[in-house]
Write an enzyme that holds these catalytic residues in place. Structure first.
Site, PDB file in Angstrom:
ATOM      1  N   GLU A 230      13.015  53.120   2.273  1.00  0.00           N
ATOM      2  CA  GLU A 230      11.886  54.032   2.069  1.00  0.00           C
ATOM      3  C   GLU A 230      10.992  53.980   3.306  1.00  0.00           C
ATOM      4  O   GLU A 230       9.829  53.608   3.256  1.00  0.00           O
ATOM      5  CB  GLU A 230      11.112  53.644   0.807  1.00  0.00           C
ATOM      6  CG  GLU A 230      10.089  54.692   0.385  1.00  0.00           C
ATOM      7  CD  GLU A 230       9.181  54.218  -0.744  1.00  0.00           C
ATOM      8  OE1 GLU A 230       8.506  55.062  -1.329  1.00  0.00           O
ATOM      9  OE2 GLU A 230       9.143  53.000  -1.021  1.00  0.00           O
TER      10      GLU A 230
ATOM     11  N   ASP B  35       9.664  57.013 -10.519  1.00  0.00           N
ATOM     12  CA  ASP B  35       8.827  56.201  -9.638  1.00  0.00           C
ATOM     13  C   ASP B  35       7.420  56.039 -10.219  1.00  0.00           C
ATOM     14  O   ASP B  35       7.213  55.231 -11.115  1.00  0.00           O
ATOM     15  CB  ASP B  35       8.818  56.806  -8.237  1.00  0.00           C
ATOM     16  CG  ASP B  35       8.416  55.809  -7.163  1.00  0.00           C
ATOM     17  OD1 ASP B  35       8.329  54.609  -7.465  1.00  0.00           O
ATOM     18  OD2 ASP B  35       8.198  56.220  -6.011  1.00  0.00           O
TER      19      ASP B  35
ATOM     20  N   HIS C 149      13.340  47.773  -3.425  1.00  0.00           N
ATOM     21  CA  HIS C 149      13.040  48.952  -2.622  1.00  0.00           C
ATOM     22  C   HIS C 149      13.577  48.737  -1.206  1.00  0.00           C
ATOM     23  O   HIS C 149      13.300  47.711  -0.577  1.00  0.00           O
ATOM     24  CB  HIS C 149      11.534  49.171  -2.539  1.00  0.00           C
ATOM     25  CG  HIS C 149      10.910  49.594  -3.837  1.00  0.00           C
ATOM     26  ND1 HIS C 149      11.198  49.017  -5.046  1.00  0.00           N
ATOM     27  CD2 HIS C 149       9.986  50.564  -4.098  1.00  0.00           C
ATOM     28  CE1 HIS C 149      10.489  49.597  -5.995  1.00  0.00           C
ATOM     29  NE2 HIS C 149       9.747  50.539  -5.453  1.00  0.00           N
TER      30      HIS C 149
ATOM     31  N   GLY D 123       6.514  47.404  -2.895  1.00  0.00           N
ATOM     32  CA  GLY D 123       5.510  47.368  -1.845  1.00  0.00           C
ATOM     33  C   GLY D 123       5.927  48.175  -0.639  1.00  0.00           C
ATOM     34  O   GLY D 123       7.110  48.453  -0.414  1.00  0.00           O
TER      35      GLY D 123
END
Length: 469
Positions: free
Chosen positions: A300, A378, A297, A266
């Site tokens: 990012e 990805d 994640h 997300g």
């Protein structure tokens, strides 16, 4: 883990450490197309950062959606906006009204007002122009598109399409076949066990799990040569994310034959999903369930922050993206020569504008200061790319050596969440394949370069390879 690293080093031996002078000579004389052909033919280890719902090319989605009519699934897509009263949309949530090519099942269509129904057409009935727009709507391929287009429209357009586990299972197998042709050995992919019946009711996770398991045992999947394991994806900023995380732990624990980890996904700049939100929940779950890995994640984002450090504090062994790692020197030092790996997604980071150009990407600094890294794809369906594209970018932009290419391949297996027996076998097989490939190339490079690998949109557009002789 430490024991396995010793085994891996023995398997690799001096061949990984030795510099490939032949490869340096090849790079000096090779055209970009020659280099791409070489990298396509080169054996590859694993892809550890791959979202199944983002791994389907638009033409796959359309073909497979239409094929579901035999199971009773009919899909409609939005081609008009008539400003219908009482539409009930949420422009900043998961159900935007002002969005072309949003896909819904017939069961949902029948619940709409007559005005809203007039905005939709069956996928089977799209005109040629509408079909072209539909296909283009699922690709991030224009200069004006970026992360907002990706995060706020791509998934919302797919909508009820990615709730069809029959479609997703076929996208998985097609990925296995395509990756197999690229020489990939192992795929660790986000695949949540969710499904929806034609009437709109949800399908039990156990039933979905059994279907995936049966589909992967069929001949076309097995013959791809790609070993697949699943991660269960958690949308980190969802209001009920802690509750869902507990459910996922229980599911992964009960299905360890196929599920090897949980992945927190997300948009990271949505602060509702900040890492430390989950620390109390994870500590409770670790007191109950043994040995469930986490890949989360982190980093990012554009601004410097401590998200990677806090993600490691959660218990993650792998970091997805890690683009801003160098802005946190203490965490960067911690990760050098460590057992924490960064899943690097070069194409994703460029298209989503986390780097303006590749000269700003931290990948070479991480690789060459011994932060474990591996390349991955990805959401390759939305980038219109493949794993060879990632390696081409890495070699073209950062002048990788043969030793570094092997290190990337080995890392993509050594840091996989599969069991040690499978890991040892894959590392051994990978090194044998790489040694054989290098020997055959040096004996006659034309044998390797005679193949004509398929080149998709990203590599054609960004490097203009498809227009070169």
């Amino acid at each position: 883990m430490y024991k396995f690293f010793i085994i891996a080093l023995l398997l690799v031996g001096s061949s990984v450490r030795a510099e490939g002078d032949w490869f340096e000579s090849f790079k000096k004389t090779a055209t970009d197309k020659d280099l791409y052909h070489f990298l396509y033919a080169m054996p590859k280890g694993g892809d550890l950062h791959n979202h199944l719902s983002g791994a389907g090319f638009p033409e796959w989605w359309l073909e497979l959606a239409l094929a579901q009519e035999k199971r009773g699934y009919i899909y409609y897509t939005k081609i008009k906006i008539n400003n219908c009263a009482g539409y009930g949309g949420n422009e900043f949530g998961g159900n935007p009204y002002l969005l072309y090519f949003k896909n819904i099942q017939e069961s949902t269509y029948k619940k709409l007002s007559a005005c809203e129904q007039s905005e939709y057409v069956r996928l089977q009935d799209m005109s040629a122009e509408q079909k072209a727009g539909w296909l283009n709507s699922l690709k991030l391929d224009s200069a004006h598109e970026g992360r907002d287009e990706f995060f706020q429209t791509h998934w919302q357009r797919l909508n009820e399409l990615y709730m069809n586990h029959y479609v997703l299972a076929e996208i998985l197998v097609r990925n296995m076949q395509a990756f197999g042709r690229e020489g990939l050995m192992y795929l660790e992919i986000d695949c949540s066990p969710v499904g929806m019946r034609p009437d709109g009711s949800l399908i039990d996770a156990e039933e979905v799990y059994r279907y995936y398991k049966e589909r992967l045992q069929q001949k076309d999947a097995v013959e791809s040569g790609v070993t697949v394991k699943f991660q269960y994806a958690l949308l980190r900023f969802a209001p009920n994310a802690e509750e869902r995380l507990a459910q996922m732990y229980a599911f992964v624990d009960a299905h360890r034959d196929m599920y090897v980890a949980i992945d927190m996904v997300g948009r990271e700049d949505n602060d509702k999903g900040h890492p430390l939100r989950f620390l109390p929940t994870l500590r409770k779950l670790r007191a109950q369930y043994p040995g469930i890995d986490l890949s989360i994640h982190a980093g990012e984002v554009d601004e410097p922050n401590k998200h990677i450090r806090n993600t490691l504090l959660l218990g993650a062994n792998r970091i997805g993206h890690g683009v801003n790692l160098l802005t946190d020197p203490d965490t960067y030092l911690l990760m050098r020569h460590s057992n924490y790996m960064v899943e690097v997604n070069l194409i994703s980071n460029l298209l989503l504008e986390y780097v303006d150009d590749y000269s700003k990407h931290p990948f070479p600094e991480l690789l060459r200061t011994d932060v474990p890294v591996a390349l991955s794809t990805d959401d390759r369906g939305m980038w219109d790319s493949n794993l060879t594209d990632e390696f081409f970018v890495a070699v073209k932009e950062f002048n990788l050596s043969w030793s570094e290419l092997q290190t990337l391949g080995l890392n993509s297996l050594k840091y996989g969440f599969m069991n040690d027996e499978l890991k040892t076998k894959l590392v051994h097989d990978y090194q044998k394949k790489m040694d054989k490939f290098a020997q055959q190339f040096q004996k006659g490079s034309q044998r390797v370069l005679s193949s004509k690998p398929p080149m998709r949109g990203f590599i054609c557009n960004h490097y203009e390879l498809c227009s070169t002789p």
